[in-house]
Design a protein around this motif. Structure first.
Motif, mmCIF file in Angstrom:
data_model
loop_
_atom_site.group_PDB
_atom_site.id
_atom_site.type_symbol
_atom_site.label_atom_id
_atom_site.label_comp_id
_atom_site.label_asym_id
_atom_site.label_seq_id
_atom_site.Cartn_x
_atom_site.Cartn_y
_atom_site.Cartn_z
ATOM 1 N N VAL A 87 -4.155 98.757 13.330
ATOM 2 C CA VAL A 87 -4.660 99.376 12.112
ATOM 3 C C VAL A 87 -5.763 100.349 12.515
ATOM 4 N N LEU A 88 -5.661 101.569 12.042
ATOM 5 C CA LEU A 88 -6.635 102.621 12.347
ATOM 6 C C LEU A 88 -7.525 102.845 11.131
ATOM 7 N N LEU A 89 -8.826 102.923 11.353
ATOM 8 C CA LEU A 89 -9.792 103.193 10.286
ATOM 9 C C LEU A 89 -10.433 104.544 10.556
ATOM 10 N N PHE A 90 -10.456 105.394 9.542
ATOM 11 C CA PHE A 90 -10.902 106.782 9.704
ATOM 12 C C PHE A 90 -12.122 107.113 8.853
ATOM 13 N N ARG A 91 -12.961 108.004 9.365
ATOM 14 C CA ARG A 91 -13.983 108.718 8.581
ATOM 15 C C ARG A 91 -13.383 110.097 8.337
ATOM 16 N N MET A 92 -13.385 110.525 7.108
ATOM 17 C CA MET A 92 -12.749 111.805 6.806
ATOM 18 C C MET A 92 -13.631 112.995 7.166
ATOM 19 N N ARG A 93 -14.925 112.750 7.345
ATOM 20 C CA ARG A 93 -15.815 113.803 7.848
ATOM 21 C C ARG A 93 -16.998 113.143 8.550
ATOM 22 N N PRO A 94 -17.615 113.848 9.490
ATOM 23 C CA PRO A 94 -18.730 113.261 10.249
ATOM 24 C C PRO A 94 -19.852 112.790 9.315
ATOM 25 N N GLY A 95 -20.386 111.617 9.606
ATOM 26 C CA GLY A 95 -21.498 111.080 8.834
ATOM 27 C C GLY A 95 -21.101 110.396 7.533
ATOM 28 N N ALA A 96 -19.830 110.523 7.135
ATOM 29 C CA ALA A 96 -19.364 109.890 5.906
ATOM 30 C C ALA A 96 -18.967 108.441 6.200
ATOM 31 N N ILE A 97 -18.785 107.668 5.149
ATOM 32 C CA ILE A 97 -18.316 106.305 5.335
ATOM 33 C C ILE A 97 -16.835 106.323 5.729
ATOM 34 N N ALA A 98 -16.384 105.246 6.326
ATOM 35 C CA ALA A 98 -14.967 105.094 6.651
ATOM 36 C C ALA A 98 -14.215 104.834 5.355
ATOM 37 N N LYS A 99 -13.135 105.610 5.109
ATOM 38 C CA LYS A 99 -12.442 105.443 3.833
ATOM 39 C C LYS A 99 -10.944 105.695 3.883
ATOM 40 N N HIS A 100 -10.353 105.661 5.051
ATOM 41 C CA HIS A 100 -8.903 105.842 5.139
ATOM 42 C C HIS A 100 -8.358 104.893 6.205
ATOM 43 N N LEU A 101 -7.154 104.385 5.971
ATOM 44 C CA LEU A 101 -6.505 103.443 6.864
ATOM 45 C C LEU A 101 -5.090 103.893 7.190
ATOM 46 N N GLY A 102 -4.617 103.504 8.342
ATOM 47 C CA GLY A 102 -3.233 103.734 8.713
ATOM 48 C C GLY A 102 -2.814 102.728 9.761
ATOM 49 N N ILE A 103 -1.537 102.725 10.092
ATOM 50 C CA ILE A 103 -0.994 101.819 11.101
ATOM 51 C C ILE A 103 -0.336 102.654 12.192
ATOM 52 N N PRO A 130 -7.094 116.362 15.352
ATOM 53 C CA PRO A 130 -8.027 116.227 14.226
ATOM 54 C C PRO A 130 -8.025 114.822 13.604
ATOM 55 N N TRP A 131 -6.848 114.223 13.466
ATOM 56 C CA TRP A 131 -6.798 112.854 12.949
ATOM 57 C C TRP A 131 -7.452 111.893 13.942
ATOM 58 N N ARG A 132 -7.104 112.000 15.207
ATOM 59 C CA ARG A 132 -7.628 111.095 16.237
ATOM 60 C C ARG A 132 -9.156 111.150 16.284
ATOM 61 N N SER A 133 -9.719 112.337 16.095
ATOM 62 C CA SER A 133 -11.177 112.480 16.162
ATOM 63 C C SER A 133 -11.891 111.775 15.004
ATOM 64 N N ARG A 134 -11.170 111.430 13.966
ATOM 65 C CA ARG A 134 -11.775 110.766 12.803
ATOM 66 C C ARG A 134 -11.716 109.233 12.893
ATOM 67 N N ILE A 135 -11.065 108.701 13.902
ATOM 68 C CA ILE A 135 -10.926 107.248 14.009
ATOM 69 C C ILE A 135 -12.276 106.613 14.329
ATOM 70 N N VAL A 136 -12.632 105.628 13.517
ATOM 71 C CA VAL A 136 -13.880 104.882 13.671
ATOM 72 C C VAL A 136 -13.646 103.613 14.477
ATOM 73 N N ALA A 137 -12.527 102.943 14.182
ATOM 74 C CA ALA A 137 -12.245 101.657 14.806
ATOM 75 C C ALA A 137 -10.748 101.372 14.732
ATOM 76 N N ARG A 138 -10.327 100.471 15.619
ATOM 77 C CA ARG A 138 -8.947 99.979 15.602
ATOM 78 C C ARG A 138 -8.983 98.467 15.446
ATOM 79 N N PHE A 139 -7.969 97.945 14.778
ATOM 80 C CA PHE A 139 -7.880 96.509 14.525
ATOM 81 C C PHE A 139 -6.446 96.053 14.731
ATOM 82 N N ARG A 140 -6.286 94.739 14.851
ATOM 83 C CA ARG A 140 -4.972 94.106 14.852
ATOM 84 C C ARG A 140 -4.941 93.113 13.703
ATOM 85 N N PHE A 141 -3.739 92.857 13.176
ATOM 86 C CA PHE A 141 -3.598 91.771 12.227
ATOM 87 C C PHE A 141 -3.811 90.478 13.000
ATOM 88 N N PRO A 142 -4.517 89.511 12.419
ATOM 89 C CA PRO A 142 -4.755 88.242 13.138
ATOM 90 C C PRO A 142 -3.468 87.427 13.244
#
Length: 142
Positions: A87-103, A130-142
């Motif tokens: 699971v990928l978590l994104f910030r849509m712009r620098p300094g903003a909160i993380a607000k988008h997810l993808g797999i 551009p998408w890759r540069s917005r990734i904040v964190a990666r996760f796995r399903f438990p």
């Protein structure tokens, strides 16, 4: 063999974008996609999200989505290998909160991710620089 998370996410392709929805074929936003995949592979959701606006609390700066991901998903260390199903978590712009997810649906040079995107619905997109540069964190399903 395909990752079961990716297989489940692919079943959502073509679902229209509907804010706060999580119904395969009927409507989903990015969180709704993750919630729906969770239900398919894990069962009942661990928490029901409160109503949320499209700005994801940007005004207050609270990392609501990141906090929920940390509570329910397994963080992938930054130096760990990329793998389909993460699971990928994104910030849509620098300094903003993380607000988008993808797999992540495909890794490597032609990396792709499945996400629900406004006006497009659930799609499988190239994970461009551009998408890759917005990734904040990666996760796995438990």
């Amino acid at each position: 063999m395909d990752d079961p998370v990716v297989v489940a996410a692919r079943g959502w392709l073509g679902t229209p974008y509907v804010h706060q929805a999580s119904a395969k074929g009927s409507g989903a936003d990015c969180l709704g996609l993750i919630r729906g995949v969770w239900r398919e592979i894990r069962g009942a959701e661990p928490e029901t999200p409160p109503a949320y606006t499209a700005d994801w609390a940007e005004c207050g700066g609270a990392e609501v989505l990141l906090g929920a991901a940390m509570r329910h998903l397994a963080p992938v260390p930054a130096d760990a290998a990329w793998a389909p199903g993460q699971v990928l978590l994104f910030r849509m712009r620098p300094g903003a909160i993380a607000k988008h997810l993808g797999i992540l649906s495909q890794d490597g040079d032609a990396a792709r991710f499945i996400h629900a995107y406004t006006s497009h619905g659930v799609i499988d997109s190239p994970l461009t620089p551009p998408w890759r540069s917005r990734i904040v964190a990666r996760f796995r399903f438990p």
